[in-house]
Design a protein around this motif. Structure first.
Motif, short mmCIF file in Angstrom:
data_model
loop_
_atom_site.label_atom_id
_atom_site.label_comp_id
_atom_site.label_asym_id
_atom_site.label_seq_id
_atom_site.Cartn_x
_atom_site.Cartn_y
_atom_site.Cartn_z
N GLN A 135 -2.80 7.70 5.49
CA GLN A 135 -1.59 7.10 4.93
C GLN A 135 -0.87 8.13 4.07
N ALA A 136 0.42 8.24 4.30
CA ALA A 136 1.24 9.12 3.47
C ALA A 136 1.85 8.30 2.33
N THR A 137 2.11 8.96 1.21
CA THR A 137 2.78 8.33 0.08
C THR A 137 4.15 8.98 -0.10
N VAL A 138 5.08 8.21 -0.65
CA VAL A 138 6.45 8.70 -0.84
C VAL A 138 6.92 8.32 -2.24
N THR A 139 7.47 9.28 -2.95
CA THR A 139 8.15 9.02 -4.20
C THR A 139 9.54 9.64 -4.12
N GLY A 140 10.45 9.21 -4.98
CA GLY A 140 11.76 9.83 -4.96
C GLY A 140 12.86 8.95 -5.49
N ASP B 264 4.97 6.52 10.85
CA ASP B 264 6.01 5.52 10.98
C ASP B 264 6.72 5.35 9.64
N HIS B 265 8.03 5.05 9.70
CA HIS B 265 8.86 5.00 8.50
C HIS B 265 8.91 3.62 7.86
N CYS B 266 8.30 2.61 8.48
CA CYS B 266 8.36 1.25 7.94
C CYS B 266 7.34 1.11 6.81
N PRO B 267 7.76 0.82 5.57
CA PRO B 267 6.83 0.85 4.43
C PRO B 267 5.74 -0.22 4.51
N LEU B 268 4.49 0.22 4.32
CA LEU B 268 3.39 -0.73 4.14
C LEU B 268 3.49 -1.37 2.76
N SER B 269 3.89 -0.58 1.77
CA SER B 269 4.05 -1.08 0.41
C SER B 269 5.05 -0.19 -0.30
N GLY B 270 5.49 -0.64 -1.46
CA GLY B 270 6.41 0.17 -2.24
C GLY B 270 7.37 -0.68 -3.03
N SER B 271 7.89 -0.13 -4.10
CA SER B 271 8.88 -0.84 -4.91
C SER B 271 10.00 0.12 -5.28
N VAL B 272 11.16 -0.45 -5.49
CA VAL B 272 12.35 0.33 -5.85
C VAL B 272 13.03 -0.37 -7.02
N PHE C 286 7.16 13.48 0.38
CA PHE C 286 6.09 12.89 1.18
C PHE C 286 4.80 13.64 0.91
N SER C 287 3.73 12.92 0.66
CA SER C 287 2.43 13.54 0.40
C SER C 287 1.36 12.86 1.26
N GLY C 288 0.24 13.56 1.44
CA GLY C 288 -0.90 12.97 2.13
C GLY C 288 -0.84 13.03 3.63
N PHE C 289 -0.18 14.03 4.19
CA PHE C 289 -0.13 14.16 5.65
C PHE C 289 -1.49 14.53 6.24
N ASN C 290 -2.44 14.91 5.41
CA ASN C 290 -3.79 15.18 5.88
C ASN C 290 -4.69 13.95 5.74
N THR C 291 -4.10 12.78 5.52
CA THR C 291 -4.84 11.53 5.40
C THR C 291 -4.27 10.51 6.39
N ALA D 163 18.64 4.37 -7.66
CA ALA D 163 17.35 3.74 -7.39
C ALA D 163 16.22 4.76 -7.50
N THR D 164 15.08 4.28 -7.99
CA THR D 164 13.86 5.09 -8.08
C THR D 164 12.75 4.41 -7.31
N MET D 165 12.10 5.16 -6.42
CA MET D 165 11.05 4.63 -5.56
C MET D 165 9.68 4.93 -6.15
N SER D 166 8.75 3.99 -5.99
CA SER D 166 7.37 4.22 -6.44
C SER D 166 6.41 3.43 -5.56
N GLY D 167 5.20 3.95 -5.39
CA GLY D 167 4.15 3.24 -4.68
C GLY D 167 4.39 3.07 -3.20
N PHE D 168 5.24 3.89 -2.59
CA PHE D 168 5.50 3.74 -1.16
C PHE D 168 4.35 4.34 -0.35
N THR D 169 3.90 3.60 0.67
CA THR D 169 2.89 4.11 1.59
C THR D 169 3.38 3.91 3.02
N LEU D 170 3.08 4.89 3.86
CA LEU D 170 3.45 4.87 5.28
C LEU D 170 2.21 5.10 6.11
N ALA D 171 2.15 4.50 7.29
CA ALA D 171 0.96 4.58 8.12
C ALA D 171 1.14 5.58 9.25
#
Length: 279
Positions: free
Chosen positions: A172-177, A218-226, A165-170, A202-210
């Motif tokens: 929207q956070a982003t998630v890869t993994g 919140d854990h519900c993805p605004l966007s992302g692909s797997v 998880f990245s961007g906790f100082n913004t 599975a490989t995750m990319s482009g995930f954003t959380l609000a």
């Protein structure tokens, strides 16, 4: 400390029971058509695959929630901070061990119930400006590794999620993994033994959380692909195993899922509402 053990899976026991009831048919990638066909969602072969994918999607989103539950700290053996995934409490688990070393907080939980057992090994690292720190305060990144098992006499489930998880100082956070799961089950009747094994990678990319006013992150993805590869193996008695490999893509948009899976020259597509973002 039992952290040297290779860990298997955690608590989707209800979903596992439901999946076991609806698994029918066997997979084969022996398709010979030269153009793309669009498969029926009632195709018994695809029904088996979709049930596994749906369980996998639920676990992926649930593990996002588990990771976010550690944003403000983790529990220790005294239960001073108790995220949801470690409830009801250390004293209610058969085994509960915690440690910290070289930037990693580790929590190991083991439980034996009537007919099955579970284990969880979580590793959490807080990062600020590219360097790890023991405290969660002012972190801008979080690495969350989740190993889990669910084992009975007939079923074995093993999972391994690794999220950054990245961007906790913004805002929207982003998630890869990555997220991996293996599910093996066996059904024995009077004249046959049928076993199935599902391996999902599975490989995750482009995930954003609000981050919201009502619930925080919140854990519900605004966007992302797997991108997903699912291998299914079916065997009855001593017959040769039948293996099929399915490739797919899962696209999230504000909590809704669009899925497409391919086997040979046939493609199956469907949509589903996975979660709802709070306002």
């Amino acid at each position: 400390m039992r952290l040297q053990k290779r860990i298997l899976v955690s608590g989707l026991t209800v979903a596992v029971g439901v999946v076991a009831l609806i698994l029918t048919g066997c997979g084969s990638d022996d398709k010979s058509t030269s153009s793309t066909n669009y498969g029926s969602l009632t195709d018994p072969e695809f029904v088996v695959v979709q049930s596994q994918v749906d369980m996998f999607v639920d676990s992926t989103v649930n593990f996002l929630k588990n990771g976010l539950n550690t944003v403000y700290g983790i529990s220790d053996e005294n239960g001073t901070i108790l995220p949801a995934q470690y409830a009801p409490g250390p004293e209610d688990n058969d085994i509960f061990d915690t440690s910290y070393a070289n930037g990693w907080h580790r929590v190991f939980i083991g439980n034996q119930y009537e007919g099955y057992g579970t284990t969880v090994l979580d590793s959490i690292q807080y990062i600020k400006n590219g360097a790890y720190q023991e405290s969660w305060a002012n972190r801008d990144q979080l690495v969350y590794k989740h190993y889990w098992t669910w084992i009975s006499e007939t079923d074995t489930i093993m999972g391994n999620a690794d999220y950054t998880f990245s961007g906790f100082n913004t805002a929207q956070a982003t998630v890869t993994g990555t997220n991996q799961m293996e599910y093996c089950w066996q059904v024995v009747t009077g004249d046959s033994t049928v076993s199935r094994t599902f391996v999902i990678e599975a490989t995750m990319s482009g995930f954003t959380l609000a981050k919201t006013m009502s619930v925080g992150w919140d854990h519900c993805p605004l966007s992302g692909s797997v991108s997903v590869t699912l291998t299914m193996t079916y065997q009855k008695n001593s017959a040769d195993p039948v293996e099929s490999t399915w490739t797919g893509n899962l696209a999230f948009n504000d909590g809704s899922l669009s899925a497409a899976f391919r086997l040979g020259n046939t493609v199956w597509q469907y949509q589903n509402q996975v979660c709802v973002n709070p306002q």
